[in-house]
Design a protein around this motif. Structure first.
Motif, mmCIF file in Angstrom:
data_model
loop_
_atom_site.group_PDB
_atom_site.id
_atom_site.type_symbol
_atom_site.label_atom_id
_atom_site.label_comp_id
_atom_site.label_asym_id
_atom_site.label_seq_id
_atom_site.Cartn_x
_atom_site.Cartn_y
_atom_site.Cartn_z
ATOM 1 N N THR A 1 0.814 -1.084 -0.111
ATOM 2 C CA THR A 1 0.163 -0.078 -0.018
ATOM 3 C C THR A 1 0.932 1.363 -0.089
ATOM 4 O OG1 THR A 1 -1.663 -1.132 1.263
ATOM 5 C CG2 THR A 1 -1.948 1.198 1.114
ATOM 6 N N GLU A 2 0.699 2.046 -0.642
ATOM 7 C CA GLU A 2 1.533 3.357 -1.014
ATOM 8 C C GLU A 2 0.841 4.338 0.090
ATOM 9 O OE1 GLU A 2 2.364 7.147 -4.040
ATOM 10 O OE2 GLU A 2 1.493 5.233 -4.686
ATOM 11 N N LEU A 3 1.928 4.818 0.975
ATOM 12 C CA LEU A 3 1.578 5.453 2.330
ATOM 13 C C LEU A 3 1.354 6.845 2.024
ATOM 14 C CD1 LEU A 3 4.159 3.972 4.494
ATOM 15 C CD2 LEU A 3 1.756 3.478 4.186
ATOM 16 N N ASN A 4 0.329 7.508 2.686
ATOM 17 C CA ASN A 4 0.177 9.083 2.700
ATOM 18 C C ASN A 4 0.698 9.645 3.700
ATOM 19 O OD1 ASN A 4 -1.112 11.531 1.806
ATOM 20 N ND2 ASN A 4 -3.168 10.959 2.437
ATOM 21 N N LEU A 5 1.811 10.013 3.935
ATOM 22 C CA LEU A 5 2.504 10.587 4.852
ATOM 23 C C LEU A 5 2.524 12.135 4.790
ATOM 24 C CD1 LEU A 5 5.753 8.515 4.045
ATOM 25 C CD2 LEU A 5 4.184 8.177 5.997
ATOM 26 N N ALA A 6 2.727 12.602 6.273
ATOM 27 C CA ALA A 6 2.368 14.071 6.540
ATOM 28 C C ALA A 6 3.872 14.770 6.853
ATOM 29 C CB ALA A 6 1.585 14.271 7.853
ATOM 30 N N ASP A 7 4.345 15.539 6.165
ATOM 31 C CA ASP A 7 5.782 16.081 6.309
ATOM 32 C C ASP A 7 6.013 16.695 7.782
ATOM 33 O OD1 ASP A 7 6.594 15.119 4.078
ATOM 34 O OD2 ASP A 7 5.691 16.705 2.808
ATOM 35 N N ASN A 8 6.971 16.682 8.205
ATOM 36 C CA ASN A 8 7.365 17.455 9.431
ATOM 37 C C ASN A 8 7.779 18.722 9.203
ATOM 38 O OD1 ASN A 8 8.134 18.209 11.982
ATOM 39 N ND2 ASN A 8 9.688 16.605 12.414
ATOM 40 N N PRO A 9 7.252 19.825 9.464
ATOM 41 C CA PRO A 9 7.649 21.178 9.303
ATOM 42 C C PRO A 9 9.078 21.531 9.722
ATOM 43 C CG PRO A 9 5.786 21.464 10.644
ATOM 44 C CD PRO A 9 6.025 20.061 10.311
ATOM 45 N N ALA A 10 9.312 20.936 10.990
ATOM 46 C CA ALA A 10 10.672 21.003 11.549
ATOM 47 C C ALA A 10 11.761 20.620 11.180
ATOM 48 C CB ALA A 10 10.594 20.780 12.940
ATOM 49 N N TRP A 11 11.747 19.597 10.096
ATOM 50 C CA TRP A 11 12.826 18.706 9.629
ATOM 51 C C TRP A 11 13.280 19.571 8.403
ATOM 52 C CZ3 TRP A 11 13.576 15.942 5.018
ATOM 53 C CH2 TRP A 11 14.710 14.887 5.191
ATOM 54 N N SER A 12 14.675 19.385 8.468
ATOM 55 C CA SER A 12 15.250 20.034 7.164
ATOM 56 C C SER A 12 16.553 19.352 6.818
ATOM 57 C CB SER A 12 15.723 21.508 7.560
ATOM 58 O OG SER A 12 16.687 21.391 8.749
ATOM 59 N N GLY A 13 16.336 18.130 6.764
ATOM 60 C CA GLY A 13 17.398 17.066 6.247
ATOM 61 C C GLY A 13 18.049 17.445 5.066
ATOM 62 N N ASP A 14 17.009 17.047 3.960
ATOM 63 C CA ASP A 14 17.583 17.356 2.435
ATOM 64 C C ASP A 14 17.476 18.768 2.185
ATOM 65 O OD1 ASP A 14 17.944 14.636 2.689
ATOM 66 O OD2 ASP A 14 16.133 14.166 1.736
ATOM 67 N N LYS A 15 16.718 19.636 2.879
ATOM 68 C CA LYS A 15 16.789 21.103 2.609
ATOM 69 C C LYS A 15 18.115 21.858 2.512
ATOM 70 C CE LYS A 15 12.014 21.240 3.934
ATOM 71 N NZ LYS A 15 10.850 22.032 4.839
ATOM 72 N N GLU A 16 18.783 21.466 3.662
ATOM 73 C CA GLU A 16 20.056 22.338 3.814
ATOM 74 C C GLU A 16 21.168 21.629 3.045
ATOM 75 O OE1 GLU A 16 20.814 22.271 7.916
ATOM 76 O OE2 GLU A 16 19.009 23.741 8.236
ATOM 77 N N SER A 17 22.229 22.475 2.710
ATOM 78 C CA SER A 17 23.352 21.848 1.841
ATOM 79 C C SER A 17 24.748 22.238 2.907
ATOM 80 C CB SER A 17 23.572 22.606 0.599
ATOM 81 O OG SER A 17 23.671 23.835 0.528
ATOM 82 N N ILE A 18 24.936 21.418 3.606
ATOM 83 C CA ILE A 18 26.016 21.470 4.696
ATOM 84 C C ILE A 18 27.220 20.897 4.402
ATOM 85 C CG2 ILE A 18 26.408 21.539 7.161
ATOM 86 C CD1 ILE A 18 23.788 21.224 7.915
ATOM 87 N N LYS A 19 28.262 21.605 4.139
ATOM 88 C CA LYS A 19 29.660 21.052 4.016
ATOM 89 C C LYS A 19 30.290 20.648 5.104
ATOM 90 C CE LYS A 19 30.074 24.041 -0.417
ATOM 91 N NZ LYS A 19 30.790 25.132 -0.920
ATOM 92 N N GLY A 20 31.076 19.626 5.085
ATOM 93 C CA GLY A 20 31.781 19.146 6.032
ATOM 94 C C GLY A 20 31.055 18.060 6.816
ATOM 95 N N ASP A 21 31.450 17.749 8.134
ATOM 96 C CA ASP A 21 30.876 16.696 9.129
ATOM 97 C C ASP A 21 29.424 17.412 9.405
ATOM 98 O OD1 ASP A 21 32.837 15.371 8.825
ATOM 99 O OD2 ASP A 21 33.931 15.947 10.452
ATOM 100 N N LYS A 22 28.680 16.449 9.541
ATOM 101 C CA LYS A 22 27.190 16.879 9.980
ATOM 102 C C LYS A 22 26.638 15.868 11.268
ATOM 103 C CE LYS A 22 22.402 17.283 8.415
ATOM 104 N NZ LYS A 22 21.514 17.256 7.262
ATOM 105 N N TYR A 23 26.020 16.522 11.910
ATOM 106 C CA TYR A 23 25.492 15.658 12.881
ATOM 107 C C TYR A 23 23.986 15.165 12.633
ATOM 108 C CZ TYR A 23 23.195 13.908 17.453
ATOM 109 O OH TYR A 23 22.989 13.265 18.419
ATOM 110 N N ASP A 24 23.621 13.819 12.480
ATOM 111 C CA ASP A 24 22.428 13.606 12.018
ATOM 112 C C ASP A 24 21.613 13.285 13.420
ATOM 113 O OD1 ASP A 24 22.778 13.984 9.324
ATOM 114 O OD2 ASP A 24 23.476 11.789 9.167
ATOM 115 N N ASP A 25 20.666 13.854 13.471
ATOM 116 C CA ASP A 25 19.761 13.836 15.021
ATOM 117 C C ASP A 25 18.574 12.502 14.413
ATOM 118 O OD1 ASP A 25 18.370 13.764 17.285
ATOM 119 O OD2 ASP A 25 17.708 15.761 17.096
ATOM 120 N N ILE A 26 18.724 11.661 15.018
ATOM 121 C CA ILE A 26 17.763 10.599 14.697
ATOM 122 C C ILE A 26 16.363 10.720 15.235
ATOM 123 C CG2 ILE A 26 19.450 8.656 14.259
ATOM 124 C CD1 ILE A 26 18.903 7.339 16.890
ATOM 125 N N GLN A 27 16.398 11.565 16.451
ATOM 126 C CA GLN A 27 15.016 11.887 17.071
ATOM 127 C C GLN A 27 14.536 12.899 16.059
ATOM 128 O OE1 GLN A 27 14.614 10.550 19.767
ATOM 129 N NE2 GLN A 27 16.714 9.656 19.641
#
Length: 305
Positions: free
Chosen positions: A87-113
């Motif tokens: 079944t194709e999921l109908n997901l609601a985006d998180n407005p506070a999430w900016s994982g793929d929106k930002e282009s950060i160079k160098g090391d980055k800390y991924d917050d899994i929370q």
């Protein structure tokens, strides 16, 4: 000496707990952030199976299209036989999430929370710390808390009605997977039985029609008429009439030959038709001319000259 041993034991326990915690977090990330089939990052369109596992839709399509004999069996997708099993999921985006929106160079800390998707009802993030589920009818995803606190028989997002059997837990524990597996087997068995019953119904109706045509029963004459089929396939109609013979009625079943034969009348003898209409036919007196009165027809062709 005893104190040193106790300190070493405490340090080892803390390290073991740390590594177990890291493994648990890694497993959590792998379940909620990566495709269970291709091990790639989840990206739309995202689908879920009847056991609650998450996949990329293109990975499922490639898996189903691959008919090679040397295809390695994948345990995470053995129960998927067609695209209808997901079944194709109908997901609601998180407005506070900016994982793929930002282009950060160098090391980055991924917050899994911080999760990419949230529950559209209570706003909980879909990061694995809270139980989430989806509806098979529409594919909308909610947290289990939202479905328990706001009980409804229709979807909170699109309004499609659903039942308790249509609620599937995403990335559930072993007990949840066992319950979902039993539901899946029962559902597929029920669909097979329905398909067989649908196939048997037209076959039974066709056999009943064949038996009705083979044994139509005794034919009865209606309105004094009976239809007899001849050897040539044509149908001849026989009219049963009653005629008086010296005051006695005729035997039923005899054919009145006088009524069956039709008399032919010439149009030239008809009084209802006009002379102009009668002159069209060859039976008219104007058509009966002698050879001297009739004119010769001459056709000019290339062979005439």
């Amino acid at each position: 000496m005893f104190k040193k041993f106790a300190n070493i034991q405490a340090i080892l326990k803390s390290r073991v707990f740390f590594f177990l915690q890291v493994d648990k977090n890694a497993e959590l990330v792998a379940r909620w952030y990566y495709c269970a089939l291709s091990q790639e990052k989840l990206r739309r369109p995202i689908v879920a199976c009847e056991l609650g596992r998450l996949y990329n839709k293109d990975a499922i399509i490639e898996f189903l299209l691959d008919k090679s004999a040397d295809k390695a069996p994948v345990e995470a997708a053995l129960h998927i036989k067609s695209i209808k099993n997901v079944t194709e999921l109908n997901l609601a985006d998180n407005p506070a999430w900016s994982g793929d929106k930002e282009s950060i160079k160098g090391d980055k800390y991924d917050d899994i929370q911080s999760a990419r998707f949230i529950c559209p009802v209570v706003g909980l993030e879909m990061n694995g710390r809270h139980r989430f589920c989806f509806l098979r009818n529409c594919g909308c995803v909610f947290s289990e808390r939202a479905l328990k606190e706001i009980k409804s028989e229709v979807c909170h997002k699109c309004g499609v009605p659903f039942q308790e059997e249509d609620v599937i837990i995403l990335n559930g524990n072993k007990e949840d997977v066992e319950v979902l597996k039993k539901r899946m087997e029962d559902r597929r068995l029920k669909s097979k039985l329905e398909k067989k019953s649908k196939k048997c119904k037209p076959a039974e109706s066709a056999s009943q029609q064949d038996t009705a045509e083979e044994s139509p029963g005794p034919s009865k004459a209606k309105n004094g008429k009976d239809c007899i089929s001849s050897s040539s396939g044509e149908k001849r109609q026989i009219i049963f009439t009653k005629s008086s013979d010296n005051g006695n009625s005729s035997v039923p079943g005899k054919v009145n030959k006088a009524s069956s034969t039709t008399t032919k009348r010439s149009i030239a003898d008809s009084e209802e038709k006009s002379e102009a209409y009668k002159s069209i036919f060859t039976s008219h007196s104007s058509a009966k001319r002698s050879k001297e009165e009739c004119s010769n027809w001459i056709t000019h062709t290339a062979y005439y000259f």
